[in-house]
Design a protein around this motif. Structure first.
Motif, PDB file in Angstrom:
ATOM      1  N   TYR A   1       0.834  -1.210   0.000  1.00 40.69           N
ATOM      2  CA  TYR A   1       0.000   0.000   0.000  1.00 40.69           C
ATOM      3  C   TYR A   1       0.867   1.258   0.000  1.00 40.69           C
ATOM      4  O   TYR A   1       0.615   2.213  -0.732  1.00 40.69           O
ATOM      5  CB  TYR A   1      -0.925  -0.005   1.211  1.00 40.69           C
ATOM      6  CG  TYR A   1      -1.753   1.259   1.334  1.00 40.69           C
ATOM      7  CD1 TYR A   1      -2.901   1.430   0.566  1.00 40.69           C
ATOM      8  CD2 TYR A   1      -1.366   2.279   2.200  1.00 40.69           C
ATOM      9  CE1 TYR A   1      -3.648   2.583   0.657  1.00 40.69           C
ATOM     10  CE2 TYR A   1      -2.101   3.439   2.295  1.00 40.69           C
ATOM     11  CZ  TYR A   1      -3.246   3.583   1.522  1.00 40.69           C
ATOM     12  OH  TYR A   1      -3.978   4.729   1.611  1.00 40.69           O
TER      13      TYR A   1
ATOM     14  N   GLU B   1       2.431   1.788  -3.488  1.00 40.11           N
ATOM     15  CA  GLU B   1       1.473   2.295  -4.460  1.00 40.11           C
ATOM     16  C   GLU B   1       1.134   3.755  -4.197  1.00 40.11           C
ATOM     17  O   GLU B   1       0.991   4.562  -5.122  1.00 40.11           O
ATOM     18  CB  GLU B   1       0.192   1.445  -4.427  1.00 40.11           C
ATOM     19  CG  GLU B   1       0.374   0.040  -4.963  1.00 40.11           C
ATOM     20  CD  GLU B   1       0.734   0.044  -6.442  1.00 40.11           C
ATOM     21  OE1 GLU B   1       0.287   0.977  -7.154  1.00 40.11           O
ATOM     22  OE2 GLU B   1       1.455  -0.859  -6.878  1.00 40.11           O
ATOM     23  N   TYR B   2       1.008   4.110  -2.913  1.00 34.80           N
ATOM     24  CA  TYR B   2       0.682   5.502  -2.543  1.00 34.80           C
ATOM     25  C   TYR B   2       1.805   6.440  -2.976  1.00 34.80           C
ATOM     26  O   TYR B   2       1.551   7.499  -3.571  1.00 34.80           O
ATOM     27  CB  TYR B   2       0.461   5.600  -1.038  1.00 34.80           C
ATOM     28  CG  TYR B   2       0.216   7.015  -0.563  1.00 34.80           C
ATOM     29  CD1 TYR B   2      -1.020   7.621  -0.747  1.00 34.80           C
ATOM     30  CD2 TYR B   2       1.235   7.746   0.059  1.00 34.80           C
ATOM     31  CE1 TYR B   2      -1.244   8.913  -0.321  1.00 34.80           C
ATOM     32  CE2 TYR B   2       1.022   9.033   0.486  1.00 34.80           C
ATOM     33  CZ  TYR B   2      -0.215   9.618   0.298  1.00 34.80           C
ATOM     34  OH  TYR B   2      -0.431  10.902   0.709  1.00 34.80           O
ATOM     35  N   LYS B   3       3.057   6.058  -2.700  1.00 36.64           N
ATOM     36  CA  LYS B   3       4.195   6.890  -3.088  1.00 36.64           C
ATOM     37  C   LYS B   3       4.291   7.022  -4.604  1.00 36.64           C
ATOM     38  O   LYS B   3       4.611   8.085  -5.129  1.00 36.64           O
ATOM     39  CB  LYS B   3       5.486   6.305  -2.535  1.00 36.64           C
ATOM     40  CG  LYS B   3       5.625   6.426  -1.013  1.00 36.64           C
ATOM     41  CD  LYS B   3       6.936   5.833  -0.538  1.00 36.64           C
ATOM     42  CE  LYS B   3       7.089   5.966   0.977  1.00 36.64           C
ATOM     43  NZ  LYS B   3       8.368   5.382   1.454  1.00 36.64           N
ATOM     44  N   LYS B   4       3.988   5.930  -5.296  1.00 33.02           N
ATOM     45  CA  LYS B   4       4.048   5.958  -6.748  1.00 33.02           C
ATOM     46  C   LYS B   4       3.020   6.926  -7.327  1.00 33.02           C
ATOM     47  O   LYS B   4       3.320   7.701  -8.247  1.00 33.02           O
ATOM     48  CB  LYS B   4       3.821   4.550  -7.299  1.00 33.02           C
ATOM     49  CG  LYS B   4       4.033   4.428  -8.803  1.00 33.02           C
ATOM     50  CD  LYS B   4       3.897   2.988  -9.254  1.00 33.02           C
ATOM     51  CE  LYS B   4       4.118   2.877 -10.757  1.00 33.02           C
ATOM     52  NZ  LYS B   4       3.995   1.463 -11.219  1.00 33.02           N
ATOM     53  N   ARG B   5       1.800   6.888  -6.771  1.00 34.92           N
ATOM     54  CA  ARG B   5       0.762   7.808  -7.238  1.00 34.92           C
ATOM     55  C   ARG B   5       1.139   9.255  -6.948  1.00 34.92           C
ATOM     56  O   ARG B   5       0.898  10.144  -7.769  1.00 34.92           O
ATOM     57  CB  ARG B   5      -0.575   7.464  -6.584  1.00 34.92           C
ATOM     58  CG  ARG B   5      -1.226   6.197  -7.121  1.00 34.92           C
ATOM     59  CD  ARG B   5      -2.693   6.128  -6.732  1.00 34.92           C
ATOM     60  NE  ARG B   5      -2.855   6.106  -5.278  1.00 34.92           N
ATOM     61  CZ  ARG B   5      -2.909   4.996  -4.554  1.00 34.92           C
ATOM     62  NH1 ARG B   5      -2.798   3.812  -5.163  1.00 34.92           N
ATOM     63  NH2 ARG B   5      -3.064   5.045  -3.245  1.00 34.92           N
ATOM     64  N   GLN B   6       1.754   9.499  -5.794  1.00 36.78           N
ATOM     65  CA  GLN B   6       2.168  10.849  -5.435  1.00 36.78           C
ATOM     66  C   GLN B   6       3.265  11.347  -6.371  1.00 36.78           C
ATOM     67  O   GLN B   6       3.274  12.518  -6.766  1.00 36.78           O
ATOM     68  CB  GLN B   6       2.652  10.894  -3.981  1.00 36.78           C
ATOM     69  CG  GLN B   6       1.561  10.679  -2.946  1.00 36.78           C
ATOM     70  CD  GLN B   6       0.480  11.747  -3.029  1.00 36.78           C
ATOM     71  OE1 GLN B   6      -0.617  11.495  -3.535  1.00 36.78           O
ATOM     72  NE2 GLN B   6       0.804  12.925  -2.572  1.00 36.78           N
ATOM     73  N   GLN B   7       4.181  10.470  -6.730  1.00 36.92           N
ATOM     74  CA  GLN B   7       5.246  10.849  -7.652  1.00 36.92           C
ATOM     75  C   GLN B   7       4.694  11.192  -9.028  1.00 36.92           C
ATOM     76  O   GLN B   7       5.132  12.145  -9.676  1.00 36.92           O
ATOM     77  CB  GLN B   7       6.264   9.720  -7.762  1.00 36.92           C
ATOM     78  CG  GLN B   7       7.121   9.527  -6.510  1.00 36.92           C
ATOM     79  CD  GLN B   7       8.037   8.321  -6.628  1.00 36.92           C
ATOM     80  OE1 GLN B   7       7.903   7.506  -7.546  1.00 36.92           O
ATOM     81  NE2 GLN B   7       8.963   8.187  -5.677  1.00 36.92           N
ATOM     82  N   VAL B   8       3.707  10.393  -9.472  1.00 37.51           N
ATOM     83  CA  VAL B   8       3.076  10.671 -10.767  1.00 37.51           C
ATOM     84  C   VAL B   8       2.372  12.025 -10.745  1.00 37.51           C
ATOM     85  O   VAL B   8       2.494  12.826 -11.684  1.00 37.51           O
ATOM     86  CB  VAL B   8       2.090   9.548 -11.138  1.00 37.51           C
ATOM     87  CG1 VAL B   8       1.275   9.940 -12.381  1.00 37.51           C
ATOM     88  CG2 VAL B   8       2.832   8.238 -11.384  1.00 37.51           C
ATOM     89  N   LYS B   9       1.652  12.317  -9.652  1.00 36.11           N
ATOM     90  CA  LYS B   9       0.969  13.606  -9.528  1.00 36.11           C
ATOM     91  C   LYS B   9       1.975  14.756  -9.517  1.00 36.11           C
ATOM     92  O   LYS B   9       1.757  15.801 -10.142  1.00 36.11           O
ATOM     93  CB  LYS B   9       0.140  13.634  -8.247  1.00 36.11           C
ATOM     94  CG  LYS B   9      -1.096  12.754  -8.272  1.00 36.11           C
ATOM     95  CD  LYS B   9      -1.863  12.869  -6.961  1.00 36.11           C
ATOM     96  CE  LYS B   9      -3.109  11.988  -6.965  1.00 36.11           C
ATOM     97  NZ  LYS B   9      -3.854  12.097  -5.679  1.00 36.11           N
TER      98      LYS B   9
ATOM     99  N   HIS C   1       3.305  15.298 -13.033  1.00 34.12           N
ATOM    100  CA  HIS C   1       2.292  15.955 -13.854  1.00 34.12           C
ATOM    101  C   HIS C   1       2.239  17.448 -13.551  1.00 34.12           C
ATOM    102  O   HIS C   1       2.101  18.276 -14.469  1.00 34.12           O
ATOM    103  CB  HIS C   1       0.921  15.322 -13.609  1.00 34.12           C
ATOM    104  CG  HIS C   1       0.775  13.970 -14.259  1.00 34.12           C
ATOM    105  ND1 HIS C   1      -0.309  13.144 -14.005  1.00 34.12           N
ATOM    106  CD2 HIS C   1       1.549  13.310 -15.143  1.00 34.12           C
ATOM    107  CE1 HIS C   1      -0.167  12.039 -14.711  1.00 34.12           C
ATOM    108  NE2 HIS C   1       0.957  12.117 -15.408  1.00 34.12           N
TER     109      HIS C   1
END
Length: 231
Positions: free
Chosen positions: A8, A11-19, A22
């Motif tokens: 978890y 995945e959370y860190k990965k989503r934050q990096q993508v944001k 962007h």
């Protein structure tokens, strides 16, 4: 299937990096677009002198179009610095960023002495091939191929104002002259004047200019709002 805490967190860190990426791409894209727009399509200039008063006031902001570099008589243009020293691409980029965030009141590069180290705004009064002379600070122009002299105001497509006032006797010989003998412009020679004919530095001091010094045409003044106008 039960998800463990490590999965978890990853995945959370990965989503934050993508944001974050962007957001970085978005702001860089906006900055690049603004830089291209301001340098190639329409850019603003903060007026820090009184040389074009009363039509263009000191402390005002005007918009300049770099596409319009073939002016007509009476039009206002933005001129490059007299000493001919350019600014590198990197410094221009820094100037764009700093001027944008300072509301176009400051640029760190490209300013030196008052007379030669600044870009300036002046009015084109005579074109290549024209003959002209000045009397009492008003320019009289005989367009190329025409038989008679007319005042600068009669030849301009739009009306404008000039600032002329009496100076003390002890100022005799100082500042810009109000009298010029008859002269004819050569190929690619333009005669420009400040609207403030007493204080402004213009072709009476530094001579005629070439089209290579014209960085664009001034289209309008947008600030102060009470003095907004088209040119």
């Amino acid at each position: 299937m039960k998800q463990n805490v490590g999965d978890y967190s990853f995945e959370y860190k990965k989503r934050q990096q993508v944001k974050f990426m962007h957001a970085v791409v978005f702001f860089v894209s906006v900055f690049v677009f603004i830089s291209i727009f301001l340098n190639c399509i329409l850019f603003s200039v903060f007026v820090n002198s009184s040389s074009m008063e009363t039509d263009i006031c000191r402390g005002g902001i005007v918009f300049v179009s770099p596409f319009m570099r073939n002016p007509s008589r009476g039009q206002v243009v933005y001129l490059s610095r007299i000493d001919g020293q350019g600014v590198s691409a990197g410094k221009r980029l820094v100037n764009t960023a700093v001027s944008f965030f300072s509301l176009y009141k400051f640029t760190p590069f490209g300013r030196n002495s008052r007379m030669t180290g600044n870009d300036s705004i002046r009015r084109v009064v005579a074109l290549p091939g024209d003959s002209y002379y000045m009397k009492d600070f008003v320019l009289y122009v005989k367009p190329a191929g025409q038989p008679h002299f007319l005042t600068e105001f009669e030849l301009s497509a739009r009306p404008y104002n000039i600032s002329i006032y009496s100076v003390p006797v002890e100022w005799d010989g100082m500042g810009c002259s109000g009298q010029i003998p008859e002269t004819t412009l050569g190929k690619d020679e333009y005669f420009v004047l400040a609207d403030n004919r007493i204080e402004g530095l213009d072709s009476r001091i530094y001579g005629v200019i070439s089209s290579s010094r014209i960085k664009g045409r001034v289209l309008c003044q947008v600030f102060p709002f009470g003095k907004a106008k088209l040119f």
